[in-house]
Design an enzyme around this catalytic site. Sequence first.
Site, PDB file in Angstrom:
ATOM      1  N   HIS A   1       6.994   8.757 -27.961  1.00 22.19           N
ATOM      2  CA  HIS A   1       5.936   9.524 -27.296  1.00 22.19           C
ATOM      3  C   HIS A   1       6.045  11.012 -27.615  1.00 22.19           C
ATOM      4  O   HIS A   1       5.053  11.660 -27.991  1.00 22.19           O
ATOM      5  CB  HIS A   1       6.013   9.302 -25.785  1.00 22.19           C
ATOM      6  CG  HIS A   1       5.077  10.170 -25.005  1.00 22.19           C
ATOM      7  ND1 HIS A   1       3.713   9.988 -24.995  1.00 22.19           N
ATOM      8  CD2 HIS A   1       5.315  11.247 -24.203  1.00 22.19           C
ATOM      9  CE1 HIS A   1       3.142  10.905 -24.230  1.00 22.19           C
ATOM     10  NE2 HIS A   1       4.102  11.679 -23.739  1.00 22.19           N
TER      11      HIS A   1
ATOM     12  N   HIS B   1      -1.649  15.628 -26.151  1.00 18.75           N
ATOM     13  CA  HIS B   1      -1.571  14.222 -25.754  1.00 18.75           C
ATOM     14  C   HIS B   1      -2.761  13.386 -26.214  1.00 18.75           C
ATOM     15  O   HIS B   1      -2.611  12.179 -26.416  1.00 18.75           O
ATOM     16  CB  HIS B   1      -1.413  14.112 -24.240  1.00 18.75           C
ATOM     17  CG  HIS B   1      -0.029  14.437 -23.760  1.00 18.75           C
ATOM     18  ND1 HIS B   1       0.550  15.674 -23.959  1.00 18.75           N
ATOM     19  CD2 HIS B   1       0.898  13.692 -23.111  1.00 18.75           C
ATOM     20  CE1 HIS B   1       1.770  15.667 -23.439  1.00 18.75           C
ATOM     21  NE2 HIS B   1       1.998  14.475 -22.929  1.00 18.75           N
TER      22      HIS B   1
ATOM     23  N   HIS C   1      -1.485  10.347 -27.996  1.00 21.50           N
ATOM     24  CA  HIS C   1      -1.730   8.971 -27.534  1.00 21.50           C
ATOM     25  C   HIS C   1      -2.461   8.158 -28.602  1.00 21.50           C
ATOM     26  O   HIS C   1      -2.220   6.955 -28.759  1.00 21.50           O
ATOM     27  CB  HIS C   1      -2.549   8.990 -26.244  1.00 21.50           C
ATOM     28  CG  HIS C   1      -1.766   9.395 -25.040  1.00 21.50           C
ATOM     29  ND1 HIS C   1      -2.350   9.707 -23.842  1.00 21.50           N
ATOM     30  CD2 HIS C   1      -0.428   9.538 -24.846  1.00 21.50           C
ATOM     31  CE1 HIS C   1      -1.414  10.023 -22.962  1.00 21.50           C
ATOM     32  NE2 HIS C   1      -0.238   9.934 -23.549  1.00 21.50           N
TER      33      HIS C   1
ATOM     34  N   ARG D   1      -4.972  20.850 -14.201  1.00 16.53           N
ATOM     35  CA  ARG D   1      -3.882  19.957 -14.578  1.00 16.53           C
ATOM     36  C   ARG D   1      -4.109  19.323 -15.946  1.00 16.53           C
ATOM     37  O   ARG D   1      -3.150  18.929 -16.624  1.00 16.53           O
ATOM     38  CB  ARG D   1      -3.679  18.865 -13.518  1.00 16.53           C
ATOM     39  CG  ARG D   1      -2.496  17.962 -13.837  1.00 16.53           C
ATOM     40  CD  ARG D   1      -2.078  17.078 -12.692  1.00 16.53           C
ATOM     41  NE  ARG D   1      -0.963  16.226 -13.089  1.00 16.53           N
ATOM     42  CZ  ARG D   1      -0.224  15.506 -12.256  1.00 16.53           C
ATOM     43  NH1 ARG D   1      -0.472  15.542 -10.958  1.00 16.53           N
ATOM     44  NH2 ARG D   1       0.768  14.762 -12.701  1.00 16.53           N
TER      45      ARG D   1
ATOM     46  N   LYS E   1       5.340  22.829 -14.405  1.00 20.78           N
ATOM     47  CA  LYS E   1       4.565  21.644 -14.040  1.00 20.78           C
ATOM     48  C   LYS E   1       4.303  21.609 -12.542  1.00 20.78           C
ATOM     49  O   LYS E   1       3.199  21.257 -12.099  1.00 20.78           O
ATOM     50  CB  LYS E   1       5.279  20.371 -14.481  1.00 20.78           C
ATOM     51  CG  LYS E   1       4.422  19.132 -14.208  1.00 20.78           C
ATOM     52  CD  LYS E   1       4.832  17.928 -15.005  1.00 20.78           C
ATOM     53  CE  LYS E   1       3.802  16.811 -14.850  1.00 20.78           C
ATOM     54  NZ  LYS E   1       4.176  15.593 -15.589  1.00 20.78           N
TER      55      LYS E   1
ATOM     56  N   ASN F   1      -2.130  18.027 -20.739  1.00 21.16           N
ATOM     57  CA  ASN F   1      -2.400  17.062 -21.808  1.00 21.16           C
ATOM     58  C   ASN F   1      -2.427  17.705 -23.187  1.00 21.16           C
ATOM     59  O   ASN F   1      -2.825  17.052 -24.162  1.00 21.16           O
ATOM     60  CB  ASN F   1      -3.727  16.349 -21.551  1.00 21.16           C
ATOM     61  CG  ASN F   1      -3.652  15.401 -20.374  1.00 21.16           C
ATOM     62  OD1 ASN F   1      -2.624  14.781 -20.120  1.00 21.16           O
ATOM     63  ND2 ASN F   1      -4.745  15.291 -19.628  1.00 21.16           N
TER      64      ASN F   1
ATOM     65  N   LYS G   1       1.888  11.289 -11.621  1.00 20.65           N
ATOM     66  CA  LYS G   1       1.036  10.476 -12.488  1.00 20.65           C
ATOM     67  C   LYS G   1       1.842   9.258 -12.941  1.00 20.65           C
ATOM     68  O   LYS G   1       2.826   9.394 -13.652  1.00 20.65           O
ATOM     69  CB  LYS G   1       0.554  11.271 -13.706  1.00 20.65           C
ATOM     70  CG  LYS G   1      -0.648  12.140 -13.443  1.00 20.65           C
ATOM     71  CD  LYS G   1      -1.060  12.920 -14.675  1.00 20.65           C
ATOM     72  CE  LYS G   1      -1.702  12.049 -15.723  1.00 20.65           C
ATOM     73  NZ  LYS G   1      -2.231  12.856 -16.852  1.00 20.65           N
TER      74      LYS G   1
ATOM     75  N   GLU H   1      -5.742  15.996 -11.326  1.00 22.06           N
ATOM     76  CA  GLU H   1      -6.283  16.300 -12.641  1.00 22.06           C
ATOM     77  C   GLU H   1      -7.804  16.476 -12.629  1.00 22.06           C
ATOM     78  O   GLU H   1      -8.513  16.038 -13.533  1.00 22.06           O
ATOM     79  CB  GLU H   1      -5.876  15.211 -13.646  1.00 22.06           C
ATOM     80  CG  GLU H   1      -5.894  15.684 -15.093  1.00 22.06           C
ATOM     81  CD  GLU H   1      -5.325  14.652 -16.043  1.00 22.06           C
ATOM     82  OE1 GLU H   1      -4.171  14.809 -16.435  1.00 22.06           O
ATOM     83  OE2 GLU H   1      -6.045  13.693 -16.374  1.00 22.06           O
TER      84      GLU H   1
ATOM     85  N   GLU I   1       8.039  18.307 -25.193  1.00 25.42           N
ATOM     86  CA  GLU I   1       7.374  18.573 -23.921  1.00 25.42           C
ATOM     87  C   GLU I   1       7.773  19.936 -23.357  1.00 25.42           C
ATOM     88  O   GLU I   1       6.990  20.593 -22.674  1.00 25.42           O
ATOM     89  CB  GLU I   1       7.678  17.463 -22.914  1.00 25.42           C
ATOM     90  CG  GLU I   1       7.121  16.101 -23.280  1.00 25.42           C
ATOM     91  CD  GLU I   1       5.627  15.966 -23.019  1.00 25.42           C
ATOM     92  OE1 GLU I   1       5.014  16.907 -22.508  1.00 25.42           O
ATOM     93  OE2 GLU I   1       5.072  14.890 -23.339  1.00 25.42           O
TER      94      GLU I   1
ATOM     95  N   ARG J   1       0.810  -1.230   0.000  1.00 29.59           N
ATOM     96  CA  ARG J   1       0.000   0.000   0.000  1.00 29.59           C
ATOM     97  C   ARG J   1       0.838   1.273   0.000  1.00 29.59           C
ATOM     98  O   ARG J   1       0.370   2.330   0.402  1.00 29.59           O
ATOM     99  CB  ARG J   1      -0.995   0.003   1.159  1.00 29.59           C
ATOM    100  CG  ARG J   1      -2.029  -1.108   1.099  1.00 29.59           C
ATOM    101  CD  ARG J   1      -3.136  -0.898   2.106  1.00 29.59           C
ATOM    102  NE  ARG J   1      -4.165  -1.927   1.976  1.00 29.59           N
ATOM    103  CZ  ARG J   1      -4.185  -3.047   2.708  1.00 29.59           C
ATOM    104  NH1 ARG J   1      -3.238  -3.270   3.609  1.00 29.59           N
ATOM    105  NH2 ARG J   1      -5.152  -3.926   2.541  1.00 29.59           N
TER     106      ARG J   1
END
Length: 376
Positions: free
Chosen positions: A273, A255, A259, A248, A234, A252, A150, A244, A192, A128
């Site tokens: 990427h 993205h 993606h 936030r 960031k 993206n 993330k 998010e 980025e 955990r």
Amino acid sequence: MAETMSEPKQVRVDLGDRSYDILIGDRLLEEAGRHISALVRQPRVFVLSDETVARLHGDTLTASLKASGLTAITKTVPPGEQSKSWQTLGEVLDWLLSQGAGRDDVLVALGGGIVGDLTGVAASLMKRGMKFVQIPTTLLAQVDSSVGGKTAVNARQGKNLIGAFYQPQLVLADTSVLSTLPERERLAGYAEIVKYALIDDPDFFDWLETHGKSVVALDPGALGEAVAISCAAKARIVSEDETEAGVRALLNLGHTFGHALEAANGFKPSLLHGEGVAAGMALALRYSVRQGLMNGQDADRASRLLESAGLVTHLNRLPGGPYPAETLTEAMKQDKKARAGRVPLILARGLGRAFIQPDADLSDVRDFLNEELQQG
């Protein structure tokens, strides 16, 4: 006599009792043991890396840890997107358990975004939650994936669909290790960096128009400045919206398209990427023009900045194609927030004026992509 190292730049990610520092500078890997030793309760550190990075930088990290009285217990995974999988995640967790790792141990990610994501998910699940440290070795990871918590692995249905928000204890961004990167990897990270300028920093965009080629060429001054500005951008957004739920999502930018491009390519190495994100940002800005939100000159200016560094912004010239519009929009339907043929997109009203469009019509996006495919 050993050369004196300059003090690293420091960026704070402010998240209350889960706050942490990003340190940015040359030869930080040689000092990693000193920084990590403050986090450990036992004289050992677990290190996850990929085979390529371990060969290049593993000995430096191990020596640094040893100099601080720490033993490195290391596991490597194959390089590439295939390691960012449920199966590899299980192997990493089994390794940690078999080695007797506990919640007070520290797991270090030595590698790019794939290793960082894999490590973060494993750390979040291990009993955990165990502590972890990011040592990103790619430009893309240093300015993006290593910061903000993330973490995810891929599923057959799409990218980053299995994961958690889980913050590291520390990020060490050693800019000197970037000299071992292939040019494509440097360019992928540069995409980025441009993203932060396009989101909300037009002054940074102007700076990149002048200094961007120096960043890509790994000029120490320009590179350190760009990484620090990107990490600060960031950190500011993550501190405001960790999970998010709102602002936030601006991170993206590019993205959703990117993606989809990666998924259409089958996540093969023919499209990195950052290459997908670069094309995705250009597509998002041109779609903004199509929607009457911004002028075409600004969208063209952004494309020129990306292309001047060697990135591709047009679908027909992207490696790993073809990229049919129908295939791309089908991939977009796998977006975690997609609903009933509509998907959130990050669009823009100008350079540095990005905003969240919560319910873009995918049928209109498909028409736009078909028009793009007719372009050079």
